[in-house]
Design a protein around this motif. Structure first.
Motif, PDB file in Angstrom:
ATOM      1  N   HIS A 239      14.442  22.123  -3.621  1.00  0.00           N
ATOM      2  CA  HIS A 239      14.883  20.747  -3.357  1.00  0.00           C
ATOM      3  C   HIS A 239      14.195  20.104  -2.149  1.00  0.00           C
ATOM      4  CE1 HIS A 239      17.217  22.077   0.100  1.00  0.00           C
ATOM      5  NE2 HIS A 239      17.843  22.964  -0.643  1.00  0.00           N
ATOM      6  N   LEU A 240      13.193  20.749  -1.592  1.00  0.00           N
ATOM      7  CA  LEU A 240      12.645  20.277  -0.316  1.00  0.00           C
ATOM      8  C   LEU A 240      11.767  19.040  -0.434  1.00  0.00           C
ATOM      9  CD1 LEU A 240      12.001  23.623   1.554  1.00  0.00           C
ATOM     10  CD2 LEU A 240      13.647  21.844   2.109  1.00  0.00           C
ATOM     11  N   ASP A 241      11.466  18.597  -1.650  1.00  0.00           N
ATOM     12  CA  ASP A 241      10.779  17.300  -1.771  1.00  0.00           C
ATOM     13  C   ASP A 241      11.616  16.205  -1.117  1.00  0.00           C
ATOM     14  OD1 ASP A 241       8.287  17.605  -3.641  1.00  0.00           O
ATOM     15  OD2 ASP A 241       9.866  18.839  -4.523  1.00  0.00           O
ATOM     16  N   ASN A 242      12.933  16.309  -1.234  1.00  0.00           N
ATOM     17  CA  ASN A 242      13.803  15.279  -0.655  1.00  0.00           C
ATOM     18  C   ASN A 242      13.590  15.169   0.852  1.00  0.00           C
ATOM     19  OD1 ASN A 242      15.548  14.689  -3.128  1.00  0.00           O
ATOM     20  ND2 ASN A 242      15.805  16.893  -2.930  1.00  0.00           N
TER      21      ASN A 242
ATOM     22  N   GLY B   5       8.651  13.013  -7.107  1.00  0.00           N
ATOM     23  CA  GLY B   5       8.347  14.145  -7.982  1.00  0.00           C
ATOM     24  C   GLY B   5       8.220  15.437  -7.224  1.00  0.00           C
ATOM     25  N   THR B   6       8.063  16.495  -7.967  1.00  0.00           N
ATOM     26  CA  THR B   6       8.020  17.841  -7.399  1.00  0.00           C
ATOM     27  C   THR B   6       6.621  18.171  -6.890  1.00  0.00           C
ATOM     28  OG1 THR B   6       9.722  18.519  -8.964  1.00  0.00           O
ATOM     29  CG2 THR B   6       8.428  20.273  -7.934  1.00  0.00           C
ATOM     30  N   MET B   7       6.569  18.782  -5.714  1.00  0.00           N
ATOM     31  CA  MET B   7       5.285  19.219  -5.174  1.00  0.00           C
ATOM     32  C   MET B   7       4.678  20.302  -6.068  1.00  0.00           C
ATOM     33  SD  MET B   7       4.431  21.021  -1.507  1.00  0.00           S
ATOM     34  CE  MET B   7       4.270  22.726  -2.012  1.00  0.00           C
ATOM     35  N   THR B   8       3.428  20.135  -6.404  1.00  0.00           N
ATOM     36  CA  THR B   8       2.697  21.183  -7.119  1.00  0.00           C
ATOM     37  C   THR B   8       1.630  21.744  -6.189  1.00  0.00           C
ATOM     38  OG1 THR B   8       1.145  19.564  -8.014  1.00  0.00           O
ATOM     39  CG2 THR B   8       3.079  20.126  -9.376  1.00  0.00           C
TER      40      THR B   8
END
Lengths: 217, 210
Positions: free
Chosen positions: A182-185, A202-205
């Motif tokens: 959840h650390l994108d937040n 969005g989610t880090m890739t």
């Protein structure tokens, strides 16, 4: 160029975060042993992640305080050293399983959700675990987070010109490690606060081609 | 007694993880702006979790010479720069940690003897805490552990160089950092040290015979 200088000491989680497609346009990796005034002059902010080499930072503290005096922002996560920061960090055991055993008792009890770093975050997104506490902070500093014992987790001060914000959270390292989803937040809030640009949602890739490099810099 | 050089990136907890004892005498090489480590007299080069892989890239020829002399390298970190001969580490966050499990692939040297593999998989019931990403090993190296998706996460490479290369995909190991956990990562570390000691004694006997 504007953006955020990520002062790093060759640790892979720092590298994974700053080279991720989502963040790489906003962060510039600056190897701490190569840090100069010129290398950060055009930046909006500096980020100093957990697992940094604080002895090396202390040798270059004047550069960091000149950056602050010019109005820049400096973000420090995890531990720190009184050799370069007027505060005292103290180690504590890390509890990163509380969300399984005590989901209603996170390591942080009080958070200032009015601060841009925490605005819009759920309590669980504002704290995953902590690496110690601050037992002393600069005079007049604002405390932004405390644990259940009232100990200081996050604080900021403007006494040096710009804003110096320190926390014993470790968002950059953990987002680079990729084990907390959840650390994108938090990191999107952090990035927007530091440089004024919010990353694309969005989610880090991770960019696999960035690994196994033969040259850096 | 083995003699080990530990790469020191200035992290505050490192000395607790590598305390000299009857089996290993540790010496630290602190990274600075002009990093020029001395490996003379050492049997093992240890690159622990949280190391500086820019600095390691800058001294990779010195590491290669150390291995060419038949010594051992243990890297328990994610080497995003290409300084480890024959093997590449790649970060990957696309697989859910809740699905991570490990399995022994080949254990030629008995380094998993007594090690409870669940101590590497789970911490307080949470899986996926130990390794990160995966290793693309030298195809002739022996893969000690693989993950759910068959990717190497611990490798013993005795073919890329005349020395021995022991790698984890950033799975932390240390001497004393896991004391008190029977069958845990500390035992795996001690078993690896035991293997290097036996290997060194074997080489010494061969040298004497020659």
């Amino acid at each position: 160029m504007s953006g955020i200088g990520l002062l790093f000491n060759g640790v892979w989680s720092h590298y994974a975060f700053a080279t991720a497609p989502k963040y790489r346009g906003l962060y510039r990796l600056i190897y701490i042993h190569d840090l100069t005034r010129e290398s950060i002059a055009s930046l909006d902010a500096l980020a100093i992640p957990f697992q940094s080499n604080h002895e090396a930072i202390a040798r270059r503290r004047d550069i960091i305080y000149e950056f602050l005096a010019a109005g820049g922002k400096v973000f420090v996560e995890g531990d720190s050293s009184p050799a370069w920061i007027d505060a005292q960090w103290s180690d504590r055991p890390v509890n990163n399983w509380w969300w399984v055993t005590e989901p209603n008792n996170p390591p942080v009890a009080d958070t200032d959700y009015a601060h841009p770093l925490f605005q819009g975050l759920a309590p669980r997104h504002a704290c995953w675990h902590t690496h110690g506490v601050y037992t002393r902070v600069p005079e007049g500093a604002d405390v932004l987070q405390r644990n259940g014992d009232g100990e200081i987790i996050t604080w900021q001060t403007t006494r040096y010109g710009g804003t110096l914000l320190a926390t014993t959270l470790d968002p950059i390292v953990e987002h680079g490690v990729g084990q907390i989803t959840h650390l994108d937040n938090f990191c999107d809030n952090l990035t927007a606060w530091l440089c004024g640009v919010r990353p694309e949602p969005g989610t880090m890739t991770v960019d696999a081609d960035a690994f196994g490099i033969d040259r850096f810099g | 007694m083995l003699r080990a050089v530990v790469i020191d990136n200035g992290l505050h907890y490192l000395e607790h993880s590598f305390r000299s004892n009857d089996a290993v005498a540790y010496r630290f090489e602190r990274i600075g702006a002009e990093f020029d480590p001395v490996f003379d007299g050492a049997d093992i080069l240890i690159v622990p979790n949280g190391s500086d892989h820019i600095a390691m890239l800058r001294v990779r020829e010195k590491v290669a010479r150390f291995l060419d002399a038949g010594h051992a390298l243990m890297c328990f970190d994610g080497w995003f720069t290409n300084w480890v001969p024959g093997n590449r580490w790649i970060m990957d966050n696309s697989r859910p940690t809740r699905d991570v499990r490990y399995a022994v692939v080949t254990d030629r040297h008995g380094v998993m003897d007594g090690v409870e593999i669940d101590t590497l998989i789970f911490s307080h019931g949470i899986s996926g805490w130990w390794a990160c990403g995966y290793i693309e090993p030298n195809p002739a190296a022996h893969v000690l552990l693989a993950d759910t998706w068959g990717r190497a996460i611990a490798v013993i490479d005795e073919v890329s160089t005349p020395g021995t290369i022991i790698l984890t995909a950033s799975g932390p190991l240390g001497d004393g950092s896991y004391d008190g956990e029977a069958g845990g990562p500390g035992l795996l570390y001690h078993n690896l040290i035991g293997y290097i000691a036996r290997r060194g004694a074997h080489h010494e006997r061969n040298r004497a015979t020659l």
